[in-house]
Design an enzyme around this catalytic site. Structure first.
Site, PDB file in Angstrom:
ATOM      1  N   GLY A 287     -16.776 -54.234 -14.170  1.00  0.00           N
ATOM      2  CA  GLY A 287     -17.939 -53.425 -14.525  1.00  0.00           C
ATOM      3  C   GLY A 287     -17.633 -51.987 -14.899  1.00  0.00           C
ATOM      4  O   GLY A 287     -18.483 -51.116 -14.725  1.00  0.00           O
TER       5      GLY A 287
ATOM      6  N   ASN B 196     -17.350 -50.692 -17.904  1.00  0.00           N
ATOM      7  CA  ASN B 196     -18.245 -50.263 -18.975  1.00  0.00           C
ATOM      8  C   ASN B 196     -19.666 -50.046 -18.459  1.00  0.00           C
ATOM      9  O   ASN B 196     -20.371 -49.156 -18.939  1.00  0.00           O
ATOM     10  CB  ASN B 196     -18.230 -51.270 -20.120  1.00  0.00           C
ATOM     11  CG  ASN B 196     -17.050 -51.058 -21.043  1.00  0.00           C
ATOM     12  OD1 ASN B 196     -16.893 -50.012 -21.649  1.00  0.00           O
ATOM     13  ND2 ASN B 196     -16.185 -52.065 -21.122  1.00  0.00           N
TER      14      ASN B 196
ATOM     15  N   ARG C  25     -24.296 -75.850 -20.162  1.00  0.00           N
ATOM     16  CA  ARG C  25     -24.427 -74.490 -20.685  1.00  0.00           C
ATOM     17  C   ARG C  25     -25.886 -74.192 -21.018  1.00  0.00           C
ATOM     18  O   ARG C  25     -26.378 -73.080 -20.796  1.00  0.00           O
ATOM     19  CB  ARG C  25     -23.582 -74.325 -21.948  1.00  0.00           C
ATOM     20  CG  ARG C  25     -22.091 -74.204 -21.714  1.00  0.00           C
ATOM     21  CD  ARG C  25     -21.345 -74.147 -23.035  1.00  0.00           C
ATOM     22  NE  ARG C  25     -21.812 -73.055 -23.882  1.00  0.00           N
ATOM     23  CZ  ARG C  25     -21.795 -73.085 -25.214  1.00  0.00           C
ATOM     24  NH1 ARG C  25     -21.353 -74.149 -25.855  1.00  0.00           N
ATOM     25  NH2 ARG C  25     -22.210 -72.044 -25.904  1.00  0.00           N
TER      26      ARG C  25
ATOM     27  N   ILE D 299     -19.692 -67.917 -23.147  1.00  0.00           N
ATOM     28  CA  ILE D 299     -20.086 -68.121 -24.537  1.00  0.00           C
ATOM     29  C   ILE D 299     -21.504 -68.670 -24.539  1.00  0.00           C
ATOM     30  O   ILE D 299     -21.778 -69.708 -23.931  1.00  0.00           O
ATOM     31  CB  ILE D 299     -19.125 -69.086 -25.252  1.00  0.00           C
ATOM     32  CG1 ILE D 299     -17.715 -68.484 -25.296  1.00  0.00           C
ATOM     33  CG2 ILE D 299     -19.620 -69.382 -26.664  1.00  0.00           C
ATOM     34  CD1 ILE D 299     -16.675 -69.418 -25.875  1.00  0.00           C
TER      35      ILE D 299
ATOM     36  N   ASN E 219     -22.373 -56.364 -27.600  1.00  0.00           N
ATOM     37  CA  ASN E 219     -21.166 -56.757 -26.874  1.00  0.00           C
ATOM     38  C   ASN E 219     -20.037 -55.799 -27.236  1.00  0.00           C
ATOM     39  O   ASN E 219     -20.033 -55.186 -28.295  1.00  0.00           O
ATOM     40  CB  ASN E 219     -20.758 -58.185 -27.253  1.00  0.00           C
ATOM     41  CG  ASN E 219     -19.567 -58.679 -26.442  1.00  0.00           C
ATOM     42  OD1 ASN E 219     -19.523 -58.508 -25.223  1.00  0.00           O
ATOM     43  ND2 ASN E 219     -18.596 -59.285 -27.102  1.00  0.00           N
TER      44      ASN E 219
ATOM     45  N   HIS F 265     -15.792 -55.715 -27.466  1.00  0.00           N
ATOM     46  CA  HIS F 265     -14.663 -56.649 -27.551  1.00  0.00           C
ATOM     47  C   HIS F 265     -13.368 -55.869 -27.741  1.00  0.00           C
ATOM     48  O   HIS F 265     -13.295 -54.990 -28.611  1.00  0.00           O
ATOM     49  CB  HIS F 265     -14.858 -57.614 -28.719  1.00  0.00           C
ATOM     50  CG  HIS F 265     -13.756 -58.615 -28.841  1.00  0.00           C
ATOM     51  ND1 HIS F 265     -13.643 -59.694 -27.987  1.00  0.00           N
ATOM     52  CD2 HIS F 265     -12.707 -58.695 -29.700  1.00  0.00           C
ATOM     53  CE1 HIS F 265     -12.575 -60.401 -28.318  1.00  0.00           C
ATOM     54  NE2 HIS F 265     -11.988 -59.812 -29.345  1.00  0.00           N
TER      55      HIS F 265
ATOM     56  N   SER G 217     -14.044 -52.835 -30.319  1.00  0.00           N
ATOM     57  CA  SER G 217     -15.196 -52.892 -31.223  1.00  0.00           C
ATOM     58  C   SER G 217     -16.470 -53.133 -30.431  1.00  0.00           C
ATOM     59  O   SER G 217     -16.480 -53.915 -29.476  1.00  0.00           O
ATOM     60  CB  SER G 217     -15.036 -54.051 -32.230  1.00  0.00           C
ATOM     61  OG  SER G 217     -13.811 -53.986 -32.929  1.00  0.00           O
TER      62      SER G 217
ATOM     63  N   THR H 181     -24.178 -62.388 -32.366  1.00  0.00           N
ATOM     64  CA  THR H 181     -24.716 -63.458 -33.199  1.00  0.00           C
ATOM     65  C   THR H 181     -24.116 -64.778 -32.707  1.00  0.00           C
ATOM     66  O   THR H 181     -23.212 -64.766 -31.863  1.00  0.00           O
ATOM     67  CB  THR H 181     -24.363 -63.236 -34.683  1.00  0.00           C
ATOM     68  OG1 THR H 181     -22.933 -63.282 -34.829  1.00  0.00           O
ATOM     69  CG2 THR H 181     -24.892 -61.903 -35.189  1.00  0.00           C
TER      70      THR H 181
ATOM     71  N   GLU I 125     -21.955 -66.689 -33.914  1.00  0.00           N
ATOM     72  CA  GLU I 125     -20.509 -66.784 -34.099  1.00  0.00           C
ATOM     73  C   GLU I 125     -19.794 -65.931 -33.060  1.00  0.00           C
ATOM     74  O   GLU I 125     -20.072 -64.743 -32.929  1.00  0.00           O
ATOM     75  CB  GLU I 125     -20.117 -66.306 -35.497  1.00  0.00           C
ATOM     76  CG  GLU I 125     -18.619 -66.377 -35.749  1.00  0.00           C
ATOM     77  CD  GLU I 125     -18.205 -65.729 -37.061  1.00  0.00           C
ATOM     78  OE1 GLU I 125     -16.984 -65.616 -37.294  1.00  0.00           O
ATOM     79  OE2 GLU I 125     -19.087 -65.334 -37.835  1.00  0.00           O
ATOM     80  N   LEU I 126     -18.852 -66.513 -32.339  1.00  0.00           N
ATOM     81  CA  LEU I 126     -18.137 -65.808 -31.279  1.00  0.00           C
ATOM     82  C   LEU I 126     -17.462 -64.556 -31.828  1.00  0.00           C
ATOM     83  O   LEU I 126     -16.635 -64.640 -32.753  1.00  0.00           O
ATOM     84  CB  LEU I 126     -17.091 -66.726 -30.642  1.00  0.00           C
ATOM     85  CG  LEU I 126     -16.206 -66.093 -29.564  1.00  0.00           C
ATOM     86  CD1 LEU I 126     -17.041 -65.694 -28.350  1.00  0.00           C
ATOM     87  CD2 LEU I 126     -15.086 -67.044 -29.157  1.00  0.00           C
ATOM     88  N   ASP I 127     -17.824 -63.403 -31.255  1.00  0.00           N
ATOM     89  CA  ASP I 127     -17.247 -62.115 -31.654  1.00  0.00           C
ATOM     90  C   ASP I 127     -17.370 -61.883 -33.163  1.00  0.00           C
ATOM     91  O   ASP I 127     -16.545 -61.185 -33.765  1.00  0.00           O
ATOM     92  CB  ASP I 127     -15.771 -62.019 -31.232  1.00  0.00           C
ATOM     93  CG  ASP I 127     -15.598 -62.129 -29.718  1.00  0.00           C
ATOM     94  OD1 ASP I 127     -16.491 -61.670 -28.992  1.00  0.00           O
ATOM     95  OD2 ASP I 127     -14.574 -62.689 -29.283  1.00  0.00           O
TER      96      ASP I 127
ATOM     97  N   GLU J 236     -13.122 -47.691 -24.776  1.00  0.00           N
ATOM     98  CA  GLU J 236     -14.333 -48.478 -24.518  1.00  0.00           C
ATOM     99  C   GLU J 236     -15.399 -47.609 -23.868  1.00  0.00           C
ATOM    100  O   GLU J 236     -16.582 -47.646 -24.245  1.00  0.00           O
ATOM    101  CB  GLU J 236     -14.020 -49.657 -23.591  1.00  0.00           C
ATOM    102  CG  GLU J 236     -13.190 -50.756 -24.211  1.00  0.00           C
ATOM    103  CD  GLU J 236     -12.899 -51.881 -23.218  1.00  0.00           C
ATOM    104  OE1 GLU J 236     -13.536 -51.913 -22.153  1.00  0.00           O
ATOM    105  OE2 GLU J 236     -12.037 -52.726 -23.527  1.00  0.00           O
TER     106      GLU J 236
END
Length: 221
Positions: free
Chosen positions: A20, A22, A73, A100, A115, A117, A144, A149, A151-153, A182
């Site tokens: 944690g 961030n 999931r 995910i 997010n 990354h 980044s 979205t 799509e992962l990352d 970060e």
């Protein structure tokens, strides 16, 4: 600040799985007046996540939702969505949340979930980014912040910070330098969002009404 004034602030829900750090950077930015928002809750999928203690120390409500207790999931994401929605967040902040999401969850929070990354996306999507850049002999690495979205990352990148890869680097040393960046750029992007400067429209990130064709680059040390 009065209770009514606090209640009128934009609301964040932060999702974590671990340390944690961030989350802590965002808490400190709010305390310092750099972000005009409040963290309504911190939710973790791991009961031993140290970030829960960080939140508790800051007087922020915490919850744990163990993903291993769910049959799928989809079932976990539905339960998590309901918990997040109960706090009526303006923004969902993923701060080291190691899951995910299903497309339905992402769509539900489309345009209001960020997010961070640890790579210069689109390079090194997924995990073990520091190890992979070292194995590839890369000379540059970084971090980044992007909209989430399906799509992962793969969502539109808003801001990046770069760090050099040094000959003496190990995974740990490189990760430490990335962490420093970060903690600078994530609060800044959250600030832009809660101020209404940052939006996701038609699959593109807009800052101050202009499409970000390239991520904003943080040039700090």
């Amino acid at each position: 600040m009065s209770i009514d004034e606090k209640a009128a602030l934009p609301t964040l829900v932060v999702l974590i799985s671990g340390n944690g750090s961030n989350l802590q950077a965002i808490i400190e930015a709010i305390r310092a007046g750099r972000i005009a928002a409040r963290v309504a809750a911190v939710i973790s999928n791991r009961v031993d996540a140290y970030g829960l203690q960080r939140a508790a120390d800051a007087g922020i409500p915490t919850e744990t939702l163990d993903h291993t207790a769910f049959a799928s999931r989809e079932a976990f994401d539905q339960a998590l969505q309901e918990r997040v929605d109960s706090f009526h967040p303006d923004l969902v902040v993923l701060a080291g949340f190691m899951r995910i999401f299903t497309p339905g969850f992402v769509q539900h929070f489309a345009g209001r979930m960020l997010n961070i990354h640890p790579s210069l996306l689109p390079l090194y999507k997924g995990i073990h980014t520091h190890r992979r850049v070292l194995e590839d002999g890369g000379n540059e690495h970084g971090v980044s912040v992007h909209f989430v979205t399906p799509e992962l990352d793969g969502g539109p990148v808003i801001m990046q910070a770069k760090v050099p890869v040094l000959p003496s680097d190990t995974e740990e040393r490189l990760a430490q330098r990335v962490h420093v960046q970060e903690h600078v750029i994530y609060p800044r992007v959250v600030k832009w969002f809660v101020e209404g400067r940052l939006k996701l429209e038609n699959g593109q990130a807009l800052l101050d009404g202009k499409i970000l064709h390239q991520p904003v680059l943080h040039l700090g040390s």
